[in-house]
Each structure stands twice: as C-alpha cells, then as structure tokens.
Design a protein around this motif. Structure first.
Motif, PDB file in Angstrom:
ATOM      1  N   GLN A  32     -24.645 -27.233  -4.362  1.00 25.99           N
ATOM      2  CA  GLN A  32     -24.312 -27.095  -5.222  1.00 25.99           C
ATOM      3  C   GLN A  32     -21.927 -27.537  -5.936  1.00 25.99           C
ATOM      4  N   GLN A  34     -17.969 -27.740  -5.867  1.00 24.86           N
ATOM      5  CA  GLN A  34     -17.552 -28.449  -6.971  1.00 24.86           C
ATOM      6  C   GLN A  34     -16.132 -28.212  -6.016  1.00 24.86           C
ATOM      7  N   TYR A  35     -15.599 -29.599  -6.194  1.00 28.02           N
ATOM      8  CA  TYR A  35     -14.348 -30.188  -5.389  1.00 28.02           C
ATOM      9  C   TYR A  35     -13.391 -30.195  -6.584  1.00 28.02           C
ATOM     10  N   GLU A  36     -12.604 -30.152  -6.338  1.00 28.00           N
ATOM     11  CA  GLU A  36     -11.412 -30.089  -7.102  1.00 28.00           C
ATOM     12  C   GLU A  36      -9.917 -30.072  -6.577  1.00 28.00           C
ATOM     13  N   TYR A  43     -11.676 -33.948  -9.806  1.00 29.37           N
ATOM     14  CA  TYR A  43     -13.202 -33.605  -9.503  1.00 29.37           C
ATOM     15  C   TYR A  43     -14.812 -34.362  -9.090  1.00 29.37           C
ATOM     16  N   GLU A  45     -18.852 -32.989  -8.168  1.00 29.25           N
ATOM     17  CA  GLU A  45     -19.937 -32.026  -8.656  1.00 29.25           C
ATOM     18  C   GLU A  45     -20.718 -32.372  -7.482  1.00 29.25           C
ATOM     19  N   GLY A  46     -21.670 -31.269  -7.058  1.00 25.79           N
ATOM     20  CA  GLY A  46     -21.876 -31.849  -5.850  1.00 25.79           C
ATOM     21  C   GLY A  46     -21.999 -31.900  -4.647  1.00 25.79           C
ATOM     22  N   TYR A  50     -19.271 -35.197  -2.759  1.00 26.49           N
ATOM     23  CA  TYR A  50     -18.362 -34.989  -1.672  1.00 26.49           C
ATOM     24  C   TYR A  50     -18.230 -35.805  -0.276  1.00 26.49           C
ATOM     25  N   ARG A 102     -18.956 -23.718  -1.050  1.00 21.68           N
ATOM     26  CA  ARG A 102     -19.535 -24.221  -2.009  1.00 21.68           C
ATOM     27  C   ARG A 102     -18.722 -23.871  -3.226  1.00 21.68           C
ATOM     28  N   GLY A 103     -17.337 -23.538  -2.248  1.00 15.43           N
ATOM     29  CA  GLY A 103     -16.249 -24.358  -3.269  1.00 15.43           C
ATOM     30  C   GLY A 103     -15.009 -25.105  -2.456  1.00 15.43           C
ATOM     31  N   HIS A 121     -18.105 -41.250  -7.398  1.00 17.98           N
ATOM     32  CA  HIS A 121     -18.614 -39.495  -7.578  1.00 17.98           C
ATOM     33  C   HIS A 121     -17.564 -38.574  -8.597  1.00 17.98           C
ATOM     34  N   ARG A 125     -10.603 -34.836 -15.250  1.00 22.23           N
ATOM     35  CA  ARG A 125     -10.116 -35.028 -16.500  1.00 22.23           C
ATOM     36  C   ARG A 125      -9.121 -35.049 -17.377  1.00 22.23           C
TER      37      ARG A 125
END
Length: 290
Positions: A32, A34-36, A43, A45-46, A50, A102-103, A121, A125
C-alpha cells in the motif's frame, strides 16, 4: 531474505532501481505504498504503480546517492539523478512500516510542470483554490515548534510566492541541509495549529566542541504566501531574536540577503537589522545587536 535494517532497505531501493532489478525492488515495498510529488501535485497509490514509474522511465538513467540519513522508520536521501547527459539533485523522504517502504515523497530543486508520464499509475491532484489572504494575525497566535514525523510533510508543502522563490531555498532543501549540519537549529512557524513558515539558524555553539568565538545567524527564513502581509513574519522573527538572546553567549544575530527588487531587506530593517557593508557569497550581510 531482505534485511530489515532501514538503512539497508533504502540503499537496496536505489541499488535495485539502478540495476533494473524490479523483482528485488518490489520486494522492498509495502503493497500500500504512497508516493507523492508535492511540487507537481502528482501521486501514486500502491507498490505496483511505483515500480512501473521506475520501469517505464525513459532513457539510460542512474540515481547516485550522495547522502543517506536514517531516524527510526524515517529516512532521507539526497541523490544525483543522471539522465540524457544531464544531472539533477533530488531529495527523497522515506517512511517504513513493518520493515518495508510505505511512503515516498520526492522533491526537486524548484517548482516545475511534469512531463508526460509513461505509466498510467501516476495521478495528479487539482490545483487548490487560492485562499483568501485574511486579516492581521495577533502575535500571541504565532509560535515556533519542533518538526517531527507527523508535521514534516505539511511543512515541506509550504511555499513562498512564485516571484520570491529566487530569494529562498525550498523547505525540503533546507531540511536536508539541516539533517547533516550539527550547528543547525530549525523550527516550523505556526499560526495557532497551522504551519505557516520555517526558520533555520546556524548556531555555532551547537558544535562539538563549540568554537570560542561562536556566532549565530539566520540561515533560512520563510513565511508561506498566504500568511504574508499579516504580521506573521514579524512575530516569528521576534521569537527568533528572543531565542538568540536567551542563549546568553552572542552579541549579535546576523543574516544575509539577495539585493534585488522585491527582496526582504526592508522587512529586516523594520526589525532593527542594519547593513554591515560586507558581502558573503554574493549576498549582503546584516546584523542585529543582541
């Protein structure tokens, strides 16, 4: 079996990416993840997305790690990303959970419009609506607070107005420098419970051992665009001055600024700073007696 040591995980992340070893790379990641990319509002997700971002990145690129700092389950790397004969410095913040990444949050030297992405992917925003500037802020509502894992990202997202970006480095760059500078003292500026800016001092008395003639100076100071013109900067800088005086070992607080239209020199003069006539790396030096 993968080592659970966070430093080894982050080192393996970049090593596997450079080898294009996507099986090993994905095994390092939390499903799970999260890439930002706050600068572009992108971003992913997953973990699969990534991995696909790296796998589909065009060209014969390489990421050379220049520095790596680990603090519990949080880590930060500074990399030289080399592609198409060019090199760009990036800062990546990692958060681990259960031994896996995770992040991931990426920052680059300045704001930019993202190129066309090869991976489906990557999402983006919408641009936030411009916030109303609001009225003056009572100085009692302004505070300086330590930055921790929970408050890091909101502080990293703070930005000055576009035409001011040539005067001050991003908070991501400042924090990356602070992590490797033993004499850095840094705090987030808050209005009530909302991050509004960032300040970093070079306090030479924090060195081990401290020099006999230790000095203190403002290394970075920024107030986010929507808090400018509301008294927040004045209140925050007065807290910084009070902190410097509380150390009871300095006779002046120094800073430097870029001499250009729209620069911060008028703001600093209003607080009592005065020009010294000295130049430090192309910037004019000011001092305030303590």
């Amino acid at each position: 079996m993968m080592a659970d040591d966070p430093r080894t995980r982050i080192e393996s992340h970049w090593q596997a990416a450079n080898r294009r070893d996507w099986t090993t790379f994905e095994a390092l990641l939390h499903p799970q993840l999260q890439y930002e990319v706050p600068q572009t509002r992108e971003y992913i997700e997953g973990a699969a997305g990534y991995v696909d971002m790296f796998r589909t990145w065009p060209g014969d690129w390489q990421a050379q790690v220049r520095s790596l700092l680990v603090d519990g389950d949080d880590a930060a790397t500074t990399i030289d990303f080399r592609s198409h004969g060019e090199s760009m410095t990036g800062i990546t913040f990692f958060r681990l959970e259960g031994g896996r990444i995770r992040g991931v949050t990426d920052y680059w030297p300045g704001p930019y419009e993202p190129p066309m992405r090869s991976t489906p992917h990557m999402k983006r925003r919408p641009r936030p609506a411009h916030a109303a500037p609001g009225g003056k802020v009572d100085a009692a509502r302004v505070s300086l607070r330590e930055i921790n894992a929970d408050t890091l990202r909101p502080v990293l997202r703070l930005a000055v107005a576009k035409d001011q970006q040539r005067f001050v480095a991003s908070n991501a760059v400042s924090l990356a420098q602070a992590l490797f500078a033993p004499d850095a003292w840094y705090r987030a500026i808050y209005v009530d419970d909302e991050p509004a800016g960032f300040v970093m001092l070079e306090d030479q008395s924090l060195r081990e051992p401290p020099p006999a003639d230790a000095q203190i100076g403002v290394w970075r100071f920024m107030v986010a665009e929507r808090f400018q013109g509301r008294g927040v900067g004045q209140a925050a800088m007065r807290l910084v001055i009070a902190h410097a005086r509380s150390r009871e070992r300095f006779d002046k607080l120094s800073l430097s600024y870029v001499a250009a239209p729209g620069g911060p020199d008028g703001f600093y003069r209003s607080l009592g700073f005065r020009d010294t006539g000295r130049i430090d790396e192309g910037e004019l030096v000011m001092e305030l007696p303590l």
